[in-house]
Design a protein around this motif. Structure first.
Motif, PDB file in Angstrom:
ATOM      1  N   ASN A 184      28.876  73.218 -26.899  1.00 12.64           N
ATOM      2  CA  ASN A 184      27.906  74.448 -26.694  1.00 12.64           C
ATOM      3  C   ASN A 184      27.355  74.328 -26.359  1.00 12.64           C
ATOM      4  O   ASN A 184      25.789  74.169 -25.836  1.00 12.64           O
ATOM      5  CB  ASN A 184      27.487  74.276 -28.612  1.00 12.64           C
ATOM      6  N   TYR A 185      27.496  73.384 -25.058  1.00 12.82           N
ATOM      7  CA  TYR A 185      26.583  73.458 -23.985  1.00 12.82           C
ATOM      8  C   TYR A 185      26.277  75.240 -22.779  1.00 12.82           C
ATOM      9  O   TYR A 185      27.385  75.705 -23.077  1.00 12.82           O
ATOM     10  CB  TYR A 185      27.043  73.275 -22.499  1.00 12.82           C
ATOM     11  N   ILE A 186      24.718  75.380 -22.967  1.00 13.03           N
ATOM     12  CA  ILE A 186      24.301  76.239 -22.133  1.00 13.03           C
ATOM     13  C   ILE A 186      23.800  76.080 -20.831  1.00 13.03           C
ATOM     14  O   ILE A 186      23.265  75.138 -21.154  1.00 13.03           O
ATOM     15  CB  ILE A 186      23.847  77.122 -22.898  1.00 13.03           C
ATOM     16  N   PRO A 187      24.921  76.391 -19.783  1.00 15.03           N
ATOM     17  CA  PRO A 187      24.184  75.384 -18.069  1.00 15.03           C
ATOM     18  C   PRO A 187      22.196  76.030 -18.385  1.00 15.03           C
ATOM     19  O   PRO A 187      22.075  76.943 -18.881  1.00 15.03           O
ATOM     20  CB  PRO A 187      25.071  77.073 -17.077  1.00 15.03           C
ATOM     21  N   ALA A 188      21.869  75.620 -18.178  1.00 17.73           N
ATOM     22  CA  ALA A 188      20.162  75.265 -17.580  1.00 17.73           C
ATOM     23  C   ALA A 188      19.737  76.198 -16.806  1.00 17.73           C
ATOM     24  O   ALA A 188      18.967  76.509 -17.583  1.00 17.73           O
ATOM     25  CB  ALA A 188      20.303  74.443 -16.650  1.00 17.73           C
ATOM     26  N   GLU A 189      20.524  77.553 -16.565  1.00 17.16           N
ATOM     27  CA  GLU A 189      19.821  78.198 -15.868  1.00 17.16           C
ATOM     28  C   GLU A 189      20.057  79.006 -16.321  1.00 17.16           C
ATOM     29  O   GLU A 189      18.914  80.434 -16.469  1.00 17.16           O
ATOM     30  CB  GLU A 189      20.171  78.836 -14.460  1.00 17.16           C
ATOM     31  N   LEU A 190      20.678  79.488 -18.052  1.00 17.91           N
ATOM     32  CA  LEU A 190      20.613  80.068 -18.474  1.00 17.91           C
ATOM     33  C   LEU A 190      19.390  80.317 -20.306  1.00 17.91           C
ATOM     34  O   LEU A 190      19.637  81.227 -21.188  1.00 17.91           O
ATOM     35  CB  LEU A 190      22.462  81.168 -19.328  1.00 17.91           C
ATOM     36  N   HIS A 191      18.629  79.050 -19.753  1.00 17.94           N
ATOM     37  CA  HIS A 191      18.000  79.379 -21.030  1.00 17.94           C
ATOM     38  C   HIS A 191      18.169  79.473 -22.224  1.00 17.94           C
ATOM     39  O   HIS A 191      17.515  79.725 -22.857  1.00 17.94           O
ATOM     40  CB  HIS A 191      16.298  80.114 -20.337  1.00 17.94           C
TER      41      HIS A 191
END
Ligand SMILES: [Zn+2]
Length: 242
Positions: free
Chosen positions: A28-35
């Motif tokens: 469920n990881y969302i890359p940081a740049e996608l806030h």
């Protein structure tokens, strides 16, 4: 801005087992740049973001068979690696009643970034593992591991495990029979989901295209809540694969 490529996770690429396990919705990881796609942590913990428990089952299966496993390391809300690139829910704007703010009105450039950073690297990793085995003359059976919610729209699902198949049931039929043999659980046969080459992407692209034997399996999420139960279910499923 940091660029987060979030490489897929590859376990035992040189494993000697005949299976190759795929886990499209492992994280469920969302890359940081996608806030966080504008979502609170409570939404990112839900099944809309990932197949809860599926990664642990996949890890256990990889270990049991000494077989490769490729796990996607980003949320299906970033991009769904089991959807065709032209699918309307490739980058869902709404999932199970939740609006995904960070996915609304995405332009072509933003879509291309998601595809390039998080869709292609996962499928390239699967491809690399399969091609390398082909080059070594090692036959592969593709097994796609998913998990399903215990109920949908308030209706409980009776199946603790389910297989999704299409025209080729050569592997699904004996595995279904073996799963049902003890008589203690209900096993879904194309319920709640079938394998649809028009909708599903991973098994059609990697296995059907090559004529590889394949299985797509769904474990019910309330049955695989921790490492112990994930391993138990991996072992039970593994028995039927042997
Ligand atoms: Zn899934």
């Amino acid at each position: 801005m940091t660029v987060d490529l979030t490489e897929p996770r590859i376990l035992r690429p040189q494993g000697t087992g005949r299976f190759v396990f795929l886990c499209d919705h492992a994280s469920n990881y969302i890359p940081a740049e996608l806030h966080d796609l504008g979502l609170p942590a409570s939404e990112l913990a839900r099944h809309i973001a990932w197949d809860i428990g599926a990664a642990g089952v996949t890890e256990a299966l990889s270990e049991i068979f000494d077989s490769p496993a490729i796990l996607c390391n980003t949320s299906r809300l970033v991009i769904d690696c089991n959807r065709h690139l032209d699918a309307s829910d490739l980058i869902p704007e709404v999932s199970d009643g939740t609006v995904i703010p960070g996915n609304l009105h995405l332009g072509e450039a933003a879509k291309a970034i998601r595809i390039g950073r998080w869709f292609h690297p996962y499928h390239a990793a699967v491809e690399a593992v399969l091609l390398e085995r082909e080059a070594r003359g090692v036959p592969s059976i593709a097994v796609s591991v998913h998990s399903m919610t215990a109920s949908l729209a308030g209706i409980p699902r009776p199946w603790k495990i389910a297989l999704s198949s299409h025209l080729d049931r050569s592997l699904a039929d004996p595995v279904l029979a073996a799963l049902r043999r003890p008589g203690d659980i209900e096993v879904g046969d194309n319920q709640p989901y079938d394998l649809d080459p028009e909708v599903d992407y991973s098994v059609p692209f990697h296995a059907l295209r090559r004529g590889l034997p394949h299985l797509q399996v769904e474990f019910r999420q309330d049955e695989i809540v921790d490492a112990t139960t994930q391993r138990q279910w991996a072992l039970r499923f593994a028995q039927t694969l042997k």
